[in-house]
Design an enzyme around this catalytic site. Structure first.
Site, PDB file in Angstrom:
ATOM      1  N   HIS A  60      36.196   9.850  18.022  1.00 57.09           N
ATOM      2  CA  HIS A  60      36.322   9.783  19.483  1.00 57.09           C
ATOM      3  C   HIS A  60      37.185   8.625  19.978  1.00 57.09           C
ATOM      4  CE1 HIS A  60      33.381   6.504  19.502  1.00 57.09           C
ATOM      5  NE2 HIS A  60      33.656   6.329  20.774  1.00 57.09           N
ATOM      6  N   ASP A  61      37.415   7.598  19.162  1.00 54.16           N
ATOM      7  CA  ASP A  61      38.252   6.464  19.590  1.00 54.16           C
ATOM      8  C   ASP A  61      39.330   6.122  18.561  1.00 54.16           C
ATOM      9  OD1 ASP A  61      37.504   5.761  22.152  1.00 54.16           O
ATOM     10  OD2 ASP A  61      35.798   4.551  21.494  1.00 54.16           O
ATOM     11  N   ASP A  92      27.968   6.435  23.012  1.00 53.01           N
ATOM     12  CA  ASP A  92      29.192   5.655  23.207  1.00 53.01           C
ATOM     13  C   ASP A  92      28.932   4.372  23.984  1.00 53.01           C
ATOM     14  OD1 ASP A  92      31.879   5.042  23.039  1.00 53.01           O
ATOM     15  OD2 ASP A  92      32.439   6.275  24.758  1.00 53.01           O
ATOM     16  N   HIS A 117      36.572  -1.699  20.214  1.00 50.31           N
ATOM     17  CA  HIS A 117      36.930  -0.321  19.841  1.00 50.31           C
ATOM     18  C   HIS A 117      37.537  -0.293  18.439  1.00 50.31           C
ATOM     19  CE1 HIS A 117      36.725   0.194  24.298  1.00 50.31           C
ATOM     20  NE2 HIS A 117      36.135   1.330  23.928  1.00 50.31           N
ATOM     21  N   GLN A 170      25.839  -8.086  33.025  1.00 40.60           N
ATOM     22  CA  GLN A 170      25.161  -7.213  32.066  1.00 40.60           C
ATOM     23  C   GLN A 170      23.894  -6.610  32.639  1.00 40.60           C
ATOM     24  OE1 GLN A 170      26.245  -6.096  29.026  1.00 40.60           O
ATOM     25  NE2 GLN A 170      28.111  -7.043  29.809  1.00 40.60           N
ATOM     26  N   HIS A 225      32.442   0.340  15.858  1.00 40.07           N
ATOM     27  CA  HIS A 225      32.023   1.090  17.042  1.00 40.07           C
ATOM     28  C   HIS A 225      31.938   2.585  16.715  1.00 40.07           C
ATOM     29  CE1 HIS A 225      31.730   2.564  21.127  1.00 40.07           C
ATOM     30  NE2 HIS A 225      32.867   3.214  20.998  1.00 40.07           N
ATOM     31  N   PHE A 258      25.059  -3.760  34.694  1.00 38.67           N
ATOM     32  CA  PHE A 258      25.538  -2.635  33.885  1.00 38.67           C
ATOM     33  C   PHE A 258      24.383  -1.849  33.289  1.00 38.67           C
ATOM     34  CE2 PHE A 258      26.983  -1.007  29.703  1.00 38.67           C
ATOM     35  CZ  PHE A 258      27.951  -0.118  30.145  1.00 38.67           C
TER      36      PHE A 258
END
Length: 588
Positions: free
Chosen positions: A310-311, A421, A266, A473, A270, A476
């Site tokens: 956003h982060d 994201d 983050h 992964q 990113h 995910f």
């Protein structure tokens, strides 16, 4: 020609009217009496002289009108010719100039500077002309009705008489506006080599796999600023929004510095990646015929600004950690979307401190407050706790919408940013691997911190209990990323071909690794089972020997119940069985 015919007809009517008046008055008016007063008698009646003068005046006015109209037509023809030459010149100048910029190893700074100055003068002249035209059109009458009347009929001082006049006027203004944009684009591409504008213009942001964010960070050390400004510049958002270039860059660099450099995942890279992917998804949708006109420039600004902030200020841990540790932010935001609320507050506070609002635009609508509200909704929607809601809402919108353009824009824009994201699996394998390693490192670091605090991390964050890399992964991508991407990929069609290929390759690679890991695990289990069996068999042999030897008279086994503890003589023979097993001899 219509105006000319009207004027000629009026002139002919005037001539006939004067001639008829002369005849009528000469027949009806009595002759003037002869008076010997030394003054010569007047020839003809007084009224006839007055009418002749009026007729002469009207004739002069008609001639002047014809002359003015002729001059106007000649001026319009000359204007058309000059506009054509300017359009041709703009097109012929742009190509060699760009080639010179691209191929010249050491372009002359003097030539470039003089060219930039000349282009700047052209732009200023066209802008003055454009502003003058607008002010004349809008200043003629007040109110919306007046503006439209003047636009189509001209100002009250100079009303256009016919449709061809209106068409010529509108076409001339359109050509001037087009020239302004054309020369503006040339001026914007004439950047000094090595400047931020030139470097940003070289980024292939319109190609799905054309930009590697890690490479941009290595080259310029400010990937978010570079990518955001490249989008801002290429999309001509400076023509829509009031913020000047230095204000945009000042705010972007402040936002980028707000990202923690110690976070493996983050961080500013990113933020740049999410901004880039949001823009590319927007562009892909916007290029489809069925989506034409759905998006406007303000929508793009909302998307990329939401993605960029956003982060901001991310601490490297998730909302669950903030709540479990009872952090100040969790208390402030009532344990609800803690980090997302923090990111929004930080970004808007920074905007206030810098004294610039990137949302202030030059259009009559939408209101700035509505754009701000949309940004808030988008950032709040990046919370993973609402992940499934995105899929359900978009599928519901698609089912009830008669056409693609009936899809709720607020739902779609939240979906796009959330997809960007978590969508690094849609990138080429090398980039996706780098993002995967970074996010796993950050997760395990949080898990270690939780253990130090006496907390129990979830399995995904526990390096001792987490599933293997390939298995984790593959799961995910199959159960989180792919279901989110599927509705959007279906909408995009062939525009999603590259992203689909990247996702398929990444899933295949992780599944192959998961299969290898599973095979290795089975092999280890078999090896461990075989070793356990061998140890069990050896233990069984020893036990059998013990039992058989203990049955013989005069033989004592250490630890055996058959050993005669009362007989010293028998106890001295306890070494014999082990001598037999090991093959060694006991010294006498």
């Amino acid at each position: 020609m219509g105006a000319r015919c009207c004027a000629q007809q009026e002139f002919a009517d005037d001539t006939v009217e004067v001639q008829a008046t002369d005849i009528f008055l000469s027949e009806q008016a009595p002759a003037a009496p002869a008076v010997d007063d030394g003054v010569p008698p007047r020839k003809g009646p007084v009224k006839k002289v007055t009418l002749e003068r009026k007729a002469s005046t009207r004739l002069s006015e008609a001639r002047l009108a014809l002359l003015a109209e002729k001059n106007q037509e000649e001026l319009e023809k000359e204007m058309d010719r000059l506009l054509g030459e300017m359009e041709s010149l703009a097109g012929s100048f742009a190509v060699p100039y760009r080639q010179y910029r691209a191929t010249a190893t050491k372009p002359s700074s003097g030539k470039i500077t003089s060219t930039d100055e000349a282009l700047h003068k052209v732009l200023l002249a066209l802008r003055r002309l454009d502003r003058t035209s607008k002010s004349q059109r809008e200043g003629a009458q007040s109110g919306e009705a007046g503006i439209y009347t003047d636009m189509y009929l001209g100002t009250p001082k100079k009303r256009l008489r016919s449709l061809p006049d209106i068409v010529r006027k509108v076409m001339a203004e359109i050509r001037i506006s087009r020239l302004l944009k054309q020369w503006g684009r040339i001026g914007r591409t004439s950047f000094i080599k090595g400047s931020l504008e030139a470097d940003a213009a070289e980024l292939r942001i319109d190609v799905w796999d054309g930009v590697d964010v890690f490479g941009v960070d290595k080259a310029f050390h400010e990937p978010l600023t570079m990518i955001f400004y490249a989008i801002w510049q290429a999309s001509n958002l400076h023509d829509v929004f009031k913020a000047r270039k230095h204000q945009v860059l000042d705010y972007l660099r402040a936002v980028e510095s707000g990202y923690t450099g110690n976070n493996p995942y983050h961080n500013r890279m990113h933020a740049a990646e999410v901004t880039l992917m949001s823009f590319q998804l927007y562009s892909a949708l916007n290029s489809l015929p069925q989506w034409e006109g759905y998006f406007a420039e303000v929508d793009l600004a909302v998307l990329i600004l939401s993605s960029a902030i956003h982060d901001i200020g991310h601490p490297g841990v998730n909302n669950d950690f903030m709540v479990k540790t009872k952090s100040d932010l969790a208390l402030r935001y009532h344990d609800t979307a803690v980090l997302e609320n923090f990111h929004l507050a930080t970004a808007f506070e920074l905007m206030r401190v810098k004294g610039v609002s990137l949302l202030e635009h030059k259009l009559p609508s939408p209101p700035v407050n509505s754009l701000r509200r949309r940004i808030i909704d988008i950032v709040l929607a990046t919370d993973m706790s609402v992940h499934k809601n995105h899929i359900d809402r978009l599928n519901a919108e698609k089912q009830k919408a008669e056409t693609d353009q009936d899809v709720d824009k607020r739902i779609l824009e939240q979906y796009l940013v959330h997809m960007a994201d978590i969508g690094h699996a849609l990138r080429p394998r090398e980039q996706h691997l780098e993002w995967t390693n970074r996010v796993n490192t950050e997760f395990f670091t949080q898990g270690d911190r939780e253990k130090e605090l006496g907390l129990t991390p979830i399995a995904l964050f526990d390096r001792d209990k987490a599933p293997s890399l390939g298995k984790g992964q593959a799961g995910f991508l199959k159960f989180v990323v792919e279901p989110l991407w599927s509705p959007l990929g279906g909408i995009l069609g062939h525009e999603a071909d590259v992203a689909n290929r990247c996702l398929a390759e990444n899933i295949k690679a992780w599944q192959a690794l998961a299969d290898e890991e599973e095979a290795e695990e089975v092999k280890k289990k078999r090896s461990a089972s075989k070793g356990s069996q061998e140890r069990s068999e050896s233990k069984g042999i020893i036990v059998s020997l013990r039992n058989s030897l203990s049955m013989k008279p005069g033989v004592a086994i250490a630890g055996s119940d058959s050993q005669d503890k009362a007989s010293p003589r028998k106890a001295t023979n306890w070494r014999k069985p082990w001598t037999l097993l090991t093959g060694s001899k006991t010294k006498k």
